[in-house]
Design a protein around this motif. Structure first.
Motif, PDB file in Angstrom:
ATOM      1  N   GLY A  74       0.796  -1.212  -0.137  1.00  0.00           N
ATOM      2  CA  GLY A  74       0.297   0.293   0.031  1.00  0.00           C
ATOM      3  C   GLY A  74       0.783   0.965   0.046  1.00  0.00           C
ATOM      4  O   GLY A  74       0.211   2.283   0.186  1.00  0.00           O
ATOM      5  N   ASP A  75       1.836   1.039   0.770  1.00  0.00           N
ATOM      6  CA  ASP A  75       2.474   2.306   0.619  1.00  0.00           C
ATOM      7  C   ASP A  75       2.844   2.880  -0.975  1.00  0.00           C
ATOM      8  O   ASP A  75       2.884   1.954  -2.209  1.00  0.00           O
ATOM      9  N   THR A  76       3.307   4.019  -1.495  1.00  0.00           N
ATOM     10  CA  THR A  76       3.542   4.425  -2.594  1.00  0.00           C
ATOM     11  C   THR A  76       5.462   5.154  -2.430  1.00  0.00           C
ATOM     12  O   THR A  76       5.947   4.643  -1.959  1.00  0.00           O
ATOM     13  N   VAL A  77       6.509   4.141  -4.253  1.00  0.00           N
ATOM     14  CA  VAL A  77       7.271   4.846  -4.626  1.00  0.00           C
ATOM     15  C   VAL A  77       7.652   5.040  -6.010  1.00  0.00           C
ATOM     16  O   VAL A  77       6.705   4.823  -6.717  1.00  0.00           O
ATOM     17  N   ALA A 114       8.641  17.680 -12.963  1.00  0.00           N
ATOM     18  CA  ALA A 114       7.619  16.402 -12.781  1.00  0.00           C
ATOM     19  C   ALA A 114       7.744  15.827 -11.205  1.00  0.00           C
ATOM     20  O   ALA A 114       6.694  15.331 -10.433  1.00  0.00           O
ATOM     21  N   LEU A 115       9.351  15.691 -10.440  1.00  0.00           N
ATOM     22  CA  LEU A 115       9.082  14.942  -9.492  1.00  0.00           C
ATOM     23  C   LEU A 115       8.471  16.143  -8.006  1.00  0.00           C
ATOM     24  O   LEU A 115       7.663  15.511  -7.678  1.00  0.00           O
ATOM     25  N   GLU A 116       8.919  16.944  -8.600  1.00  0.00           N
ATOM     26  CA  GLU A 116       8.021  18.167  -7.916  1.00  0.00           C
ATOM     27  C   GLU A 116       6.327  18.407  -7.315  1.00  0.00           C
ATOM     28  O   GLU A 116       6.075  18.718  -6.377  1.00  0.00           O
ATOM     29  N   ARG A 117       6.170  18.234  -8.532  1.00  0.00           N
ATOM     30  CA  ARG A 117       4.884  18.219  -8.438  1.00  0.00           C
ATOM     31  C   ARG A 117       3.925  16.740  -7.898  1.00  0.00           C
ATOM     32  O   ARG A 117       3.407  16.965  -7.213  1.00  0.00           O
ATOM     33  N   ALA A 118       4.573  15.775  -8.307  1.00  0.00           N
ATOM     34  CA  ALA A 118       4.375  14.600  -7.467  1.00  0.00           C
ATOM     35  C   ALA A 118       4.314  14.663  -6.348  1.00  0.00           C
ATOM     36  O   ALA A 118       3.556  14.124  -5.840  1.00  0.00           O
ATOM     37  N   LEU A 119       5.323  15.192  -5.728  1.00  0.00           N
ATOM     38  CA  LEU A 119       5.630  15.701  -3.869  1.00  0.00           C
ATOM     39  C   LEU A 119       4.541  16.166  -3.630  1.00  0.00           C
ATOM     40  O   LEU A 119       3.504  15.883  -2.600  1.00  0.00           O
ATOM     41  N   GLU A 120       4.541  17.525  -4.800  1.00  0.00           N
ATOM     42  CA  GLU A 120       3.742  18.315  -3.433  1.00  0.00           C
ATOM     43  C   GLU A 120       2.592  17.362  -3.657  1.00  0.00           C
ATOM     44  O   GLU A 120       1.345  18.104  -2.472  1.00  0.00           O
ATOM     45  N   GLU A 121       1.898  16.617  -4.853  1.00  0.00           N
ATOM     46  CA  GLU A 121       0.684  16.678  -4.989  1.00  0.00           C
ATOM     47  C   GLU A 121       0.221  14.924  -3.120  1.00  0.00           C
ATOM     48  O   GLU A 121      -0.915  15.520  -3.232  1.00  0.00           O
ATOM     49  N   ALA A 122       1.009  14.608  -3.136  1.00  0.00           N
ATOM     50  CA  ALA A 122       1.274  13.752  -2.034  1.00  0.00           C
ATOM     51  C   ALA A 122       1.155  14.388  -1.237  1.00  0.00           C
ATOM     52  O   ALA A 122       0.151  13.726  -0.603  1.00  0.00           O
ATOM     53  N   LYS A 123       1.703  15.244  -0.926  1.00  0.00           N
ATOM     54  CA  LYS A 123       1.880  15.976   0.611  1.00  0.00           C
ATOM     55  C   LYS A 123       0.564  16.387   0.574  1.00  0.00           C
ATOM     56  O   LYS A 123      -0.473  16.720   1.826  1.00  0.00           O
ATOM     57  N   ASN A 125      -2.198  15.278  -0.506  1.00  0.00           N
ATOM     58  CA  ASN A 125      -3.282  14.273  -0.603  1.00  0.00           C
ATOM     59  C   ASN A 125      -2.725  13.142   0.816  1.00  0.00           C
ATOM     60  O   ASN A 125      -3.416  12.423   1.341  1.00  0.00           O
ATOM     61  N   GLY A 126      -1.959  13.575   1.795  1.00  0.00           N
ATOM     62  CA  GLY A 126      -1.185  13.464   2.759  1.00  0.00           C
ATOM     63  C   GLY A 126      -0.834  11.635   2.770  1.00  0.00           C
ATOM     64  O   GLY A 126      -1.104  10.726   3.393  1.00  0.00           O
ATOM     65  N   ASN A 127      -0.250  11.803   1.361  1.00  0.00           N
ATOM     66  CA  ASN A 127       0.094   9.866   1.086  1.00  0.00           C
ATOM     67  C   ASN A 127       1.678  10.256   0.633  1.00  0.00           C
ATOM     68  O   ASN A 127       2.208  10.125  -0.802  1.00  0.00           O
ATOM     69  N   PRO A 128       2.433  10.633   1.378  1.00  0.00           N
ATOM     70  CA  PRO A 128       3.438  10.859   0.965  1.00  0.00           C
ATOM     71  C   PRO A 128       4.220   9.603   0.422  1.00  0.00           C
ATOM     72  O   PRO A 128       4.371   8.726   1.085  1.00  0.00           O
ATOM     73  N   VAL A 156      12.283  12.474   2.308  1.00  0.00           N
ATOM     74  CA  VAL A 156      11.697  11.104   1.766  1.00  0.00           C
ATOM     75  C   VAL A 156      12.845  10.579   1.520  1.00  0.00           C
ATOM     76  O   VAL A 156      13.863  11.576   0.342  1.00  0.00           O
ATOM     77  N   PRO A 157      13.470   9.950   1.737  1.00  0.00           N
ATOM     78  CA  PRO A 157      15.128   8.661   0.739  1.00  0.00           C
ATOM     79  C   PRO A 157      15.210   8.344  -0.550  1.00  0.00           C
ATOM     80  O   PRO A 157      14.014   7.990  -0.534  1.00  0.00           O
ATOM     81  N   VAL A 158      15.796   8.280  -0.477  1.00  0.00           N
ATOM     82  CA  VAL A 158      16.058   8.163  -1.691  1.00  0.00           C
ATOM     83  C   VAL A 158      17.353   7.068  -2.317  1.00  0.00           C
ATOM     84  O   VAL A 158      18.571   6.788  -1.806  1.00  0.00           O
ATOM     85  N   ILE A 159      16.773   6.595  -3.287  1.00  0.00           N
ATOM     86  CA  ILE A 159      17.746   5.196  -4.210  1.00  0.00           C
ATOM     87  C   ILE A 159      18.036   5.202  -5.059  1.00  0.00           C
ATOM     88  O   ILE A 159      17.193   5.948  -6.250  1.00  0.00           O
ATOM     89  N   GLU A 160      19.046   5.637  -5.395  1.00  0.00           N
ATOM     90  CA  GLU A 160      20.028   5.630  -6.579  1.00  0.00           C
ATOM     91  C   GLU A 160      20.400   3.929  -7.049  1.00  0.00           C
ATOM     92  O   GLU A 160      21.578   3.659  -7.144  1.00  0.00           O
ATOM     93  N   ASP A 161      19.377   4.238  -8.538  1.00  0.00           N
ATOM     94  CA  ASP A 161      19.719   3.303  -9.934  1.00  0.00           C
ATOM     95  C   ASP A 161      20.961   3.127  -9.983  1.00  0.00           C
ATOM     96  O   ASP A 161      20.810   3.984 -11.360  1.00  0.00           O
ATOM     97  N   ALA A 162      22.604   2.528 -10.264  1.00  0.00           N
ATOM     98  CA  ALA A 162      23.204   2.771 -10.964  1.00  0.00           C
ATOM     99  C   ALA A 162      23.713   1.900 -12.411  1.00  0.00           C
ATOM    100  O   ALA A 162      25.128   2.194 -12.209  1.00  0.00           O
TER     101      ALA A 162
END
Length: 388
Positions: A74-77, A114-123, A125-128, A156-162
């Motif tokens: 149920g968590d979002t990533v 795009a990431l900033e817009r997604a983070l703002e909307e998630a905040k 909606n109370g679903n970061p 929010v923590p970051v995983i870097e797929d290198a």
């Protein structure tokens, strides 16, 4: 008939057999062993991370990172859409919900806008998101300072797929070391290979130790076999670690050769109308794992891939965006701007050319000659059609 030219074939250094023999002579054949420890130490030292855990694949490393960040059902990533499915599949392993983020033109990687817009909307909606996975595509780092800064501001923590960018540099720092966790892949087509394998890196040494525990079936410290949580069979074998040690010794050479291959393609084809190579962002140095380009000359990627295949040359379209894949049909997607999806546009126009470091100059000249003939023939046909 011409020999087959592959997209990115494995390239052995000649030293692998030395370490493999060491594993056989010591009888460390089963998973784990002293060569695994050495590979972890050398890789961590090479990239400047405090700890590393060698695992069976880059996918396993991403999955472990999600486990360590306590991602649950149920968590979002948040995840880039423009990447291989292995980036996103571990999200589904934990029954979490992927949300896809578009690319941006400078790097073809995750769009901070795009990431900033997604983070703002998630905040709102109370679903970061529980985590953000950023990918360094085709050997080039994403704008990791912007991405990490944004995510830090939202906690929010970051995983870097290198997986594709080992050896690349961004603002003087090694790719894979910007997020809470970084992951590398040593699949057979990567810039260095262990046949199959991966690595999880972090400056959180306690988390790396927990990753090793989870990757070894989460066996509790007891004489008998006791398990208190779900574990995985994800550790790298001692034999493959030996291959990795030898490959790591030639990483700088491999990066230099890939960049030379890219430069030769660009010199030969870059002035042709409608051909545009993947840009290199001014703040970074790409390892140019694959030479990628886009076409606006009347040819589709499939036209070019098919034509090259007929000449025994392997090429591929760019990654098909994940938000357009049947597996993720119901997933949310945030585009770079309201009117533009950068990754969809790149997919429609882009291809990857053979880039393996064991390609000879004659091999590359053959690829170039086939492409030049195809492009010139196409241009003549377009000109003829325009005057009829």
């Amino acid at each position: 008939m011409h020999k087959k030219i592959y997209l990115s074939a494995p390239h052995m250094s000649g030293r692998e057999q030395h370490y493999i023999s060491e594993a056989f002579h010591s009888n460390w054949i089963a998973p784990l062993g002293p060569l695994v420890n050495t590979f972890e130490e050398k890789l961590a030292e090479r990239v400047g991370a405090k700890g590393a855990a060698a695992v069976s694949s880059g996918t396993a490393a991403i999955h472990l990172a999600l486990r360590l960040l306590d991602v649950k059902a149920g968590d979002t990533v948040f995840c880039p859409s423009f990447t291989f499915v292995a980036t996103a599949n571990p999200i589904l392993y934990e029954k979490a919900v992927p949300v896809f983020i578009d690319s941006e033109p400078d790097t073809w990687n995750m769009s901070p806008k795009a990431l900033e817009r997604a983070l703002e909307e998630a905040k709102r909606n109370g679903n970061p998101p529980k985590a953000v996975i950023a990918v360094n595509l085709y050997g080039q780092s994403a704008k990791m300072d912007d991405i990490v800064s944004l995510c830090d501001s939202y906690g929010v923590p970051v995983i870097e797929d290198a997986a594709e960018s080992l050896g690349a540099v961004y603002k003087g720092k090694q790719s894979g070391t910007f997020g809470r966790f970084g992951i590398y892949s040593f699949n057979g087509n990567k810039i260095i290979t262990t046949s199959g394998g991966g690595m999880l890196v972090s400056d959180d040494e306690a988390a790396i130790e927990k990753a090793r525990f989870l990757a070894s079936q989460a066996r509790d410290p007891a004489v008998h076999y006791q398990h208190s949580e779900i574990g995985h069979n994800y550790r790298l074998s001692n034999i493959l670690a030996g291959v990795g040690i030898a490959q790591l010794e030639v990483l700088d050479e491999r990066v230099e050769k890939r960049r030379e291959i890219f430069a030769r393609y660009e010199k030969a084809l870059g002035s042709i109308d409608g051909v545009c190579f993947m840009p290199e962002y001014s703040e970074g140095v790409s390892n140019r794992w694959l030479t990628a380009l886009t076409l606006d000359n009347g040819l589709t990627p499939y036209d070019v891939v098919q034509h090259l295949a007929e000449e025994q040359i392997e090429a591929r379209p760019l990654w098909k965006p994940l938000h357009t894949q049947p597996l993720f049909a119901s997933s949310a997607f945030y585009s770079h701007t309201d009117s533009e999806s950068v990754c969809d546009n790149l997919f429609r126009r882009g291809i990857c050319l053979p880039s393996g470091t064991n390609m000879t100059e004659e091999d590359q000249d053959r690829v170039i000659d086939v492409l030049l003939h195809l492009f010139q023939t196409t241009e003549v046909k377009r000109w003829t059609a325009s005057i009829q």
